[in-house]
Design a protein around this motif. Structure first.
Motif, PDB file in Angstrom:
ATOM      1  N   VAL A  56       0.864  -1.281   0.035  1.00  0.00           N
ATOM      2  CA  VAL A  56      -0.005  -0.203   0.101  1.00  0.00           C
ATOM      3  C   VAL A  56       1.068   1.489   0.242  1.00  0.00           C
ATOM      4  O   VAL A  56       0.720   1.739  -0.421  1.00  0.00           O
ATOM      5  N   ILE A  57       2.089   1.203   0.891  1.00  0.00           N
ATOM      6  CA  ILE A  57       2.868   2.381   0.409  1.00  0.00           C
ATOM      7  C   ILE A  57       3.367   2.854   0.211  1.00  0.00           C
ATOM      8  O   ILE A  57       3.899   3.523  -0.974  1.00  0.00           O
ATOM      9  N   ALA A  58       4.025   1.522  -1.249  1.00  0.00           N
ATOM     10  CA  ALA A  58       5.182   1.541  -2.221  1.00  0.00           C
ATOM     11  C   ALA A  58       4.006   2.173  -3.004  1.00  0.00           C
ATOM     12  O   ALA A  58       4.677   2.957  -4.463  1.00  0.00           O
ATOM     13  N   GLY A  59       2.594   2.028  -3.310  1.00  0.00           N
ATOM     14  CA  GLY A  59       1.887   2.504  -4.687  1.00  0.00           C
ATOM     15  C   GLY A  59       1.433   3.946  -3.933  1.00  0.00           C
ATOM     16  O   GLY A  59       0.875   3.999  -5.651  1.00  0.00           O
ATOM     17  N   LYS A  60       1.580   3.849  -2.544  1.00  0.00           N
ATOM     18  CA  LYS A  60       0.638   6.056  -2.640  1.00  0.00           C
ATOM     19  C   LYS A  60       2.283   6.608  -3.396  1.00  0.00           C
ATOM     20  O   LYS A  60       1.292   7.424  -4.082  1.00  0.00           O
ATOM     21  N   GLU A  61       3.692   5.421  -3.566  1.00  0.00           N
ATOM     22  CA  GLU A  61       4.968   6.041  -3.906  1.00  0.00           C
ATOM     23  C   GLU A  61       5.253   6.875  -5.433  1.00  0.00           C
ATOM     24  O   GLU A  61       5.437   7.398  -5.568  1.00  0.00           O
ATOM     25  N   ASP A  62       3.981   5.918  -5.866  1.00  0.00           N
ATOM     26  CA  ASP A  62       4.187   5.923  -7.304  1.00  0.00           C
ATOM     27  C   ASP A  62       3.842   6.953  -8.370  1.00  0.00           C
ATOM     28  O   ASP A  62       2.880   8.059  -7.192  1.00  0.00           O
TER      29      ASP A  62
END
Length: 62
Positions: A56-62
């Protein structure tokens, strides 16, 4: 092959356009219930909460 030629995956009756790929709202709801009740599952080990959070965190950074 048309949708009408394929049977309902739950009860094998003919499909209806309003409920495709099912024959009725009853069969559509039975299928949904299977998904919610873990009647269907993707093979593999359960994901750990930490793995889900990292995605979830990695998806927000994209």
């Amino acid at each position: 092959m048309t949708n009408a030629a394929k049977p309902c995956p739950i009860c094998r009756k003919p499909r209806t356009p309003d409920n495709a790929p099912f024959c009725s709202t009853r069969c559509r709801d039975r299928d949904l219930s299977q998904w919610f009740g873990d009647g269907y599952a993707v093979p593999g080990r359960p994901a750990l909460p930490e793995e889900i959070a990292a995605e979830v965190i990695a998806g927000k950074e994209d």
